[in-house]
Design an enzyme around this catalytic site. Structure first.
Site: not given
Lengths: 251, 380
Positions: B123, B125-126, B130, B361, B364
């Site tokens: 996947f 995304l990063t 960004a 994901e 923290s």
């Protein structure tokens, strides 16, 4: 081919066994696991069933408990289980066990019986041979490989030098060694195991009334290992080493 | 109230533990050393049905509850985080976006192999520019006739370059205020998988940067509705957070078991080191952290199964469990002393591997943002 497999639920070998103070029987927890030896038996049965479009039925004589061990074998792919769970059979000896399991198999029908060579908790190693006698079928022991033929089975019988090829007509009984690598249950197998048929019988259902219980008079702990002998090498130590090895009958 | 795992959960745990201990544990150190992704073992995980635990039976899955998946991930992480993240990402990030939002066509084309573990998906995304700020996504997809033309770059994408990777689902800007998810099959011209990263941990897990240069895929590779990409991956991440929490529980369990065993056996000044409070209390703290993390993670998983909102609980579980895992790996390494600094000691690898649990994901910091917003605090 309709294959009957003997399986046994035993206390987890990773935890220490506890014995009943009074009669010295193993105290069986609710959660028992499938005897490792039987996993090889189930594996062989599944392979034969796959090759012959047959079925695999488990037979077990023990307190059912949570059925954890039986579910393990069902999760591997066995189709059904027949349990003989009867307080009257507690402490039954090997011959009684053989009579009970054989009676259940005769009642349900079979073409082939598969058992481990010996259980990991009892270690009598004689139960399968007794069953073959009661069932009046040939016994092929110590199989490290099994092939189904047309109306017969062929095994490779493990020997100290190698193996013998042994063939017998079916119905027959085979004992398998732990050398046969069992499969892992799949997750779907685990899910399906819950809904597979498990029949529970008593010894009375099988018409067996005169059960015999072995009596364990006493249990002694294994003697602690004593310190070994240290042989100083004065140039002739090999003589003493040979002597020790000869005494131990290893040379 | 019922905190018990059912028979099926326990049988799955036993199966995965045995598999992990016999097939993964003996090799994990070498895979880590060599940065080797063991594709054959991943396939075996597929044969056991681990990638299909939660997937619908239509695609070859078992349609079972999410708790089962968490148990499998936890048990893998107990011996090796790289294989745990391979499963976690394979399901949460590879299968789920298509399974939850994809068209029938996309599902039929891709899911059977992914669910069986014959193929893996990533996947994307990063991006280099960004990370936590996913709204800054710069990758663009422009519709040209019946094709998307994609340009941009993605960073740190798990499972994106293995021998069995079949696709990557990426987020891309498809309009001024619009982010969409699009499936890019492996091997599409214009789609380059960069060489694997050199990493501090998770070295047997497959991670790459991805580059898209005039990469064309069919318009039907759009996942779900156009412009819904942001909502889709936020939902994907909520599940993923619980699953990362489950990994952390496995790491905690490992640290606890390893430390207690070593503290009983290792002697110093004539006594087992576990007889000294300095070591015994570390073990006690690990027990507390393991228990607390396990309760948070499996409660969040349970809430998800109940169909209730679980965003807050997922963030709480992920934050606590991952930070506790990092603390526990550091302390377990200390219990082992010099031996803990050696690569052959399991807790040493767990220490290096654990750091990324509070990054991947959702960092923290992002979890604290989610949680504080969940408390109704104003957005800065």
């Amino acid at each position: 081919m309709n294959i009957a497999v003997c399986v046994k639920q035993i206390p987890d070998p990773a935890t220490p066994y506890e014995l009943d103070d009074e009669n010295h029987w193993i105290i069986r927890p609710e959660d028992q696991v499938l005897d490792d030896t039987d996993r090889s038996g189930v594996e062989v049965a599944l392979q034969l069933a796959e090759a012959t479009e047959g079925t695999v039925t488990l037979y077990s004589m023990s307190p059912s408990g949570t059925l954890q061990g039986i579910r393990q074998a069902l999760a591997m792919g066995a189709d059904a289980a027949v349990l003989i769970d009867d307080p009257a059979l507690k402490g039954a000896d090997a011959l009684t066990t053989a009579r009970v399991l054989a009676a259940a198999m005769q009642q349900e029908g079979f073409d082939l019986v598969i058992a481990g060579t010996e259980s990991t908790d009892g270690y009598s190693g004689i139960m399968p041979q007794m069953m073959s006698e009661i069932l009046d079928v040939p016994c092929l022991s110590f199989a490290r490989k099994v092939d189904a033929g047309d109306g017969s089975v062929t095994i490779e019988r493990q020997t100290s030098d190698g193996f013998d090829v042994v063939e017998a007509p079916i119905p027959a009984l085979i004992t398998v060694t732990a050398g046969i690598e069992p499969r892992y249950p799949t997750f779907k197998g685990i899910m399906q195991a819950k809904s597979k048929p498990v029949t529970t019988l008593t010894s009375a259902d099988l018409g067996i009334t005169n059960t015999v219980h072995q009596v364990i008079r006493s249990v002694e702990p294994v003697a602690a290992r004593t310190a070994g002998e240290i042989i100083e090498d004065d140039g002739e130590a090999y003589l003493r080493i040979i002597e020790v090895l000869e005494q131990a009958k290893v040379v | 109230m019922d905190f018990a795992f059912n028979d099926e959960h326990q049988a799955l745990r036993a199966m995965v533990r045995e598999f992990a201990e016999s097939r993964i544990a003996p090799n994990a150190e070498a895979w880590d050393r060599d940065h080797h992704f063991p594709v054959d073992v991943v396939r075996e995980m597929g044969e056991l049905g681990l990638f299909g635990i939660t997937a619908d039976e239509r695609w070859g899955g078992a349609g079972a509850d999410f708790t089962n998946l968490c148990i499998a991930i936890e048990e893998l992480a107990r011996v090796d985080q790289s294989m745990a993240i391979t499963l976690e990402a394979g399901v949460s990030l590879g299968i789920n976006p298509i399974h939850e939002f994809g068209s029938e066509e996309l599902k039929e084309r891709w899911l059977p192999d992914l669910v069986a573990g014959r193929a893996l998906a990533g996947f994307g995304l990063t991006e280099p520019g960004a990370g936590s700020d996913a709204a800054a996504t710069a990758t663009r997809a422009v519709l040209d006739g019946d094709e998307w033309v994609i340009n941009g770059a993605k960073a740190f994408i798990t499972n994106s370059g293995t021998d069995i990777t079949s696709l990557v689902t990426i987020t891309a800007r498809t309009g001024p205020d619009e982010i969409s998810c699009i499936v890019v099959p492996a091997g599409t011209p214009g789609f380059t998988v960069e060489p694997a990263y050199r990493k501090m941990g998770w070295r047997a897990s497959d991670t790459h940067g991805l580059v898209f240069e005039d990469c064309r895929v069919p318009a039907t590779n759009l996942v779900g509705e156009r412009g819904r990409g942001f909502q889709q991956f936020l939902s994907t991440l909520d599940d993923g957070r619980i699953a990362i929490g489950a990994m952390a529980v496995g790491v905690l369990q490992c640290c606890l078991e390893q430390s207690v065993a070593y503290a009983k056996e290792r002697e110093s000044m004539g006594k087992p080191i576990g007889s000294y409070q300095a070591v015994a209390f570390k073990c006690a703290d690990m027990e507390v952290m393991t228990e607390a993390a396990r309760l948070l993670v499996y409660k969040a998983a349970w809430l998800k199964e109940q169909g209730g909102p679980f965003k807050q609980e997922a963030a709480v579980a992920k934050l606590y469990a991952s930070e506790a895992a990092i603390t526990a790996t550091r302390e377990a390494t200390q219990v082992f002393g010099g031996a803990g600094f050696m690569d052959e000691t399991l807790v040493s690898r767990q220490y290096r591997d654990a750091k990324v649990l509070e990054i991947g994901e959702g960092t923290s910091e992002v979890q604290r943002l989610v949680i504080s917003r969940g408390l109704g605090l104003p957005v800065s």
